[in-house]
Design an enzyme around this catalytic site. Structure first.
Site, short mmCIF file in Angstrom:
data_model
loop_
_atom_site.label_atom_id
_atom_site.label_comp_id
_atom_site.label_asym_id
_atom_site.label_seq_id
_atom_site.Cartn_x
_atom_site.Cartn_y
_atom_site.Cartn_z
N TYR A 258 0.86 -1.18 0.00
CA TYR A 258 0.00 0.00 0.00
C TYR A 258 0.90 1.23 0.00
O TYR A 258 2.09 1.14 0.29
CB TYR A 258 -0.98 0.00 1.19
CG TYR A 258 -0.37 -0.24 2.55
CD1 TYR A 258 0.17 0.80 3.30
CD2 TYR A 258 -0.37 -1.52 3.11
CE1 TYR A 258 0.71 0.59 4.55
CE2 TYR A 258 0.18 -1.74 4.36
CZ TYR A 258 0.71 -0.68 5.08
OH TYR A 258 1.25 -0.91 6.33
N HIS A 305 6.02 -0.62 1.54
CA HIS A 305 5.84 0.31 0.42
C HIS A 305 6.95 0.10 -0.60
O HIS A 305 8.07 -0.25 -0.24
CB HIS A 305 5.87 1.75 0.92
CG HIS A 305 5.15 1.96 2.22
ND1 HIS A 305 3.81 1.71 2.36
CD2 HIS A 305 5.61 2.37 3.43
CE1 HIS A 305 3.46 1.97 3.63
NE2 HIS A 305 4.53 2.36 4.28
#
Length: 329
Positions: A258, A305
């Site tokens: 994400y 990430h």
């Protein structure tokens, strides 16, 4: 007879020459006309773009195409009671971000949220005459000795994230904070001038926000969290889960688990600001990754990430004059 034939050949040659000249002139006229149309179109396009904005008006047609393929003007940026319903795919994408196992009813939690906090569409005042300048300030060590403080404080909005302090670092990071993006595990106290922007990764994060301003009973998520923080309840905003998904899919092409808080903050700024300056992202000049307020090194790839891909997108935004990146050196 010979003279008549010679005269005929001469006339025929002259006619051919005239026809050739006429054809050349016609081609020249067409060329000049097309060139004038193209120049007029380019000038009128640039004039329109210049007249339709007040700041950040550099024309970059390639950049605009790339940007328009990713930017969604209609995206719900912040949550309110009206736009709170989530479609099936968004809901389950969001629920999986931190493997939430809670059985809390999302709809009922939202109902309580907007009995406590402002229930409205924030920053929907976009217009050609508006020029809202914004600084998004990350926590990179490249801010040390940068002397960006005055430049950061000169922006209309100064958006900081997580624990990034200002006290003792004013010359490099400024002292002004209009918005701070946090989640429960990174929450800090804020003064009465700062908007708290919650980045919710689960329903429990929304419940924590309610608890902070009421019962103060939630002090544990997947780790210890502050049961209470100093903040103005009337300055609370919540990033919409659908906005997080849009950033992940449209801007990051689903790279990583994400988006990072920093990357979401930059796209958030693109939706509420007219000119965006970005500070404190990326490594230091010698390639080190650490926060400006501590020496502890961090993972350059950003954990869950995809830091490399996020960096590539930010560089593209900078190179196409959509944002201005300040590296600190």
């Amino acid at each position: 007879m010979w003279e008549r034939e010679n005269t005929f050949n001469t006339l025929n040659s002259n006619n051919k020459h005239k026809m050739r000249n006429k054809g050349t002139i016609q081609l020249l006229i067409v060329f000049v006309s097309v060139t004038c149309i193209v120049l007029f179109y380019q000038m009128s396009t640039r004039s329109f773009l210049k007249d339709s904005c007040v700041c950040n008006c550099i024309v970059d047609l390639e950049g605009r195409l790339w940007f328009s393929q990713r930017y969604k003007p209609s995206a719900n940026v912040t949550l309110n009671s009206k736009n709170s319903p989530l479609d099936f795919h968004t809901y389950w994408w969001w629920k999986r971000l931190q493997n939430e196992s809670t059985v809390a009813n999302y709809k009922k939690v939202v109902e309580v949220l907007f009995l406590l906090f402002p229930d409205k569409e924030h920053y929907s005042d976009s217009s050609p005459s508006r020029c809202r300048t914004c600084a998004v300030v990350g926590n990179s060590g490249n801010l040390n000795a940068s002397r960006y403080g005055a430049l950061i404080d000169s922006q209309d909005f100064v958006i900081r994230m997580n624990e990034g302090p200002t006290e003792g670092f004013e010359q490099d990071v400024g002292s002004k904070t209009t918005h701070r993006v946090i989640y429960p595990e990174s929450a800090v106290d804020m003064d009465e001038t700062t908007h708290i922007i919650l980045l919710p990764f689960k329903i429990l994060d929304l419940q924590w926000l309610i608890s902070v301003f009421t019962s103060k009973h939630i002090d544990l998520t997947y780790m210890y969290v502050k049961p209470s923080i100093k903040a103005d309840r009337n300055k609370v905003m919540i990033i919409h889960p659908a906005f997080m998904k849009y950033v992940y899919e449209s801007w990051l092409q689903s790279h990583g688990a994400y988006p990072s808080t920093g990357f979401i903050s930059v796209i958030f700024a693109l939706h509420i600001c007219d000119e965006v300056s970005v500070f404190g992202f990326g490594p230091t000049q010698d390639g080190a990754w650490h926060h400006y307020f501590e020496d502890l090194s961090t993972d350059s790839n950003g954990g869950p990430h995809d830091g490399d891909f996020e960096g590539t997108v930010l560089s593209k935004l900078h190179n196409t004059h959509t944002i201005t990146m300040y590296k600190g050196w």
